[in-house]
Design an enzyme around this catalytic site. Structure first.
Site, PDB file in Angstrom:
ATOM      1  N   SER A  25       0.807  -1.226   0.000  1.00 46.54           N
ATOM      2  CA  SER A  25       0.000   0.000   0.000  1.00 46.54           C
ATOM      3  C   SER A  25       0.840   1.277   0.000  1.00 46.54           C
ATOM      4  CB  SER A  25      -0.979   0.009   1.176  1.00 46.54           C
ATOM      5  OG  SER A  25      -2.008  -0.917   0.932  1.00 46.54           O
ATOM      6  N   LYS A  74      -9.539  -4.688  11.272  1.00 52.23           N
ATOM      7  CA  LYS A  74     -10.696  -4.244  10.475  1.00 52.23           C
ATOM      8  C   LYS A  74     -11.999  -4.153  11.280  1.00 52.23           C
ATOM      9  CE  LYS A  74      -9.048  -5.578   5.942  1.00 52.23           C
ATOM     10  NZ  LYS A  74      -9.344  -6.181   4.642  1.00 52.23           N
ATOM     11  N   ASP A 110     -13.128  -3.104  -0.008  1.00 47.44           N
ATOM     12  CA  ASP A 110     -12.598  -4.405  -0.456  1.00 47.44           C
ATOM     13  C   ASP A 110     -13.511  -5.066  -1.497  1.00 47.44           C
ATOM     14  OD1 ASP A 110     -10.246  -4.419   1.029  1.00 47.44           O
ATOM     15  OD2 ASP A 110     -11.193  -5.368   2.757  1.00 47.44           O
ATOM     16  N   THR A 161     -15.035 -25.158   7.906  1.00 53.80           N
ATOM     17  CA  THR A 161     -15.936 -25.156   9.062  1.00 53.80           C
ATOM     18  C   THR A 161     -17.341 -24.811   8.559  1.00 53.80           C
ATOM     19  OG1 THR A 161     -14.061 -24.292  10.309  1.00 53.80           O
ATOM     20  CG2 THR A 161     -16.187 -24.242  11.421  1.00 53.80           C
TER      21      THR A 161
HETATM   22  P1  ATR Z   1      -9.790 -13.388   6.319  1.00 55.69           P
HETATM   23  O1  ATR Z   1     -10.162 -12.130   7.054  1.00 55.69           O
HETATM   24  O2  ATR Z   1      -8.520 -13.266   5.508  1.00 55.69           O
HETATM   25  O3  ATR Z   1     -10.922 -13.955   5.535  1.00 55.69           O
HETATM   26  P2  ATR Z   1     -10.290 -15.320   8.378  1.00 55.69           P
HETATM   27  O4  ATR Z   1     -11.513 -14.561   8.791  1.00 55.69           O
HETATM   28  O5  ATR Z   1      -9.400 -15.874   9.440  1.00 55.69           O
HETATM   29  O6  ATR Z   1      -9.354 -14.439   7.451  1.00 55.69           O
HETATM   30  O7  ATR Z   1     -10.753 -16.532   7.401  1.00 55.69           O
HETATM   31  C1  ATR Z   1      -9.868 -17.447   6.840  1.00 55.69           C
HETATM   32  C2  ATR Z   1     -10.629 -18.404   5.912  1.00 55.69           C
HETATM   33  O8  ATR Z   1      -9.685 -19.327   5.334  1.00 55.69           O
HETATM   34  C3  ATR Z   1     -11.657 -19.257   6.620  1.00 55.69           C
HETATM   35  O9  ATR Z   1     -12.713 -19.546   5.719  1.00 55.69           O
HETATM   36  C4  ATR Z   1     -10.859 -20.515   6.939  1.00 55.69           C
HETATM   37  O10 ATR Z   1     -11.626 -21.676   7.128  1.00 55.69           O
HETATM   38  P3  ATR Z   1     -12.264 -22.021   8.596  1.00 55.69           P
HETATM   39  O11 ATR Z   1     -13.465 -21.128   8.735  1.00 55.69           O
HETATM   40  O12 ATR Z   1     -12.621 -23.452   8.530  1.00 55.69           O
HETATM   41  O13 ATR Z   1     -11.187 -21.699   9.603  1.00 55.69           O
HETATM   42  C5  ATR Z   1     -10.039 -20.653   5.688  1.00 55.69           C
HETATM   43  N1  ATR Z   1      -8.827 -21.450   5.921  1.00 55.69           N
HETATM   44  C6  ATR Z   1      -7.683 -21.005   6.490  1.00 55.69           C
HETATM   45  N2  ATR Z   1      -6.782 -22.014   6.553  1.00 55.69           N
HETATM   46  C7  ATR Z   1      -7.388 -23.118   6.008  1.00 55.69           C
HETATM   47  C8  ATR Z   1      -6.981 -24.481   5.756  1.00 55.69           C
HETATM   48  N3  ATR Z   1      -5.760 -24.921   6.103  1.00 55.69           N
HETATM   49  N4  ATR Z   1      -7.876 -25.307   5.147  1.00 55.69           N
HETATM   50  C9  ATR Z   1      -9.102 -24.865   4.779  1.00 55.69           C
HETATM   51  N5  ATR Z   1      -9.540 -23.602   4.999  1.00 55.69           N
HETATM   52  C10 ATR Z   1      -8.706 -22.739   5.592  1.00 55.69           C
END
Ligand code: ATR
Length: 290
Positions: A25, A74, A110, A161
């Site tokens: 940025s 955020k 975003d 999840t």
């Molecule tokens: P952001 O603000 O970048 O979206 P976040 O709110 O922490 O960050 O969300 C991360 C997303 O990536 C979630 O959908 C997460 O899945 P979960 O809800 O099951 O945690 C997904 N994610 C991160 N690491 C993952 C992994 N190793 N396998 C599958 N999904 C993953």
């Protein structure tokens, strides 16, 4: 020594996040400022979670004209704002602070940034589309809310999840007429699922450097030339998901476009002028790959 652009009238802009050391940025906004002939400087500020309120109040006291907010702040900035846009309210997250004498007004560029990028580069509009979102976190929410408000016909959410996918589907249904579906990780392996969707958007961090071999388990064989596969990640510029999708013949878009346009929209809100996007992509690519 080169003459500094900074003087007693320089307007200050900034980024609040932690960490911020790899953010692009400052590089992008300082180019925009120079290009638009604005006497301004954009700095990155690493702020600890417990200091976010003090940081926002202090920035306001100093008359800092605008800021971007990134992970992990955020949501945390919200109690310190004097108001919030509809987009920011709908996704419960703020990525842009705009100075007003009463305090900062919070916005979120975003989702709109992704839509603007896809329209500019791929001629793509959310209206009437069936979109499959991978992930259900903050980024997924911003993107799917913007797409639903722009008239997406259907949004399917696939997340590790399931409860988070169900919650996001419910939130989308509450604020739009967009149909929703929740797709399990098992269903995501089935080719027939992809017949229903025109666009697939990865909002998870899977595939981001340094773990570039990671990927949400999408059924690549089911992708066809009419599919547009979007990844919000821009480091690397082509994730494993995008490379496999491209090799399969699908259209692809990296997260660089969203990054550029979320910044363009924020810059426009601060300065009332829209920076030129023609050369910034090339400059960012050079910087990212050097
Ligand atoms: P952001 O603000 O970048 O979206 P976040 O709110 O922490 O960050 O969300 C991360 C997303 O990536 C979630 O959908 C997460 O899945 P979960 O809800 O099951 O945690 C997904 N994610 C991160 N690491 C993952 C992994 N190793 N396998 C599958 N999904 C993953």
């Amino acid at each position: 020594m080169a003459e500094s652009r900074i003087d007693a009238k320089t307007k200050v802009f900034g980024l609040l996040g932690n960490p911020v050391g790899h953010s692009m940025s400052p590089f992008m906004h300082n180019i925009f400022l120079e290009q638009c002939g604005i006497n301004g400087a954009y700095m990155a500020f690493a702020v600890e979670k417990e200091n976010i309120g003090a940081a926002v109040r202090g920035m306001h006291a100093l008359g800092i004209q605008g800021a971007n907010v990134t992970i992990p702040h955020k949501e945390a900035v919200i109690p310190y704002l004097c108001g919030m846009s509809k987009a920011a309210q709908a996704c419960g997250a703020v990525n842009t602070l705009i100075y007003t004498p009463e305090g900062y007004y919070g916005d979120n560029t975003d989702g709109a940034g992704l839509l603007a990028a896809l329209e500019a580069k791929n001629g793509w509009k959310a209206e009437g589309q069936n979109i499959l979102i991978l992930g259900a976190g903050g980024a997924a929410k911003g993107v799917s809310v913007a797409m639903a408000l722009q008239g997406a016909a259907k949004i399917g959410i696939a997340n590790r999840t399931a409860e988070k996918a169900e919650l996001l589907a419910k939130q989308i249904a509450e604020l739009s007429d967009t149909r929703t579906d929740v797709i399990s990780m098992q269903e995501l392996q089935k080719p027939e699922v992809y017949q229903e969707y025109s666009t697939i958007v990865n909002t998870t961090s899977l595939g981001m450097a340094p773990k570039v071999d990671d990927m949400v388990p999408v059924c690549i064989d089911a992708l066809q030339p009419h599919h547009l596969v979007v990844d919000l990640i821009y480091n690397p510029l082509e994730t494993k998901l995008l490379r496999l999708a491209r090799e399969q013949g699908a259209q692809t878009a990296s997260g660089l476009g969203m990054f550029i346009y979320q910044g363009v929209l924020a810059f426009e809100k601060w300065n009332g002028v829209r920076p030129d996007t023609a050369s910034i992509e090339e400059q960012l690519i050079q910087r990212l790959t050097r």
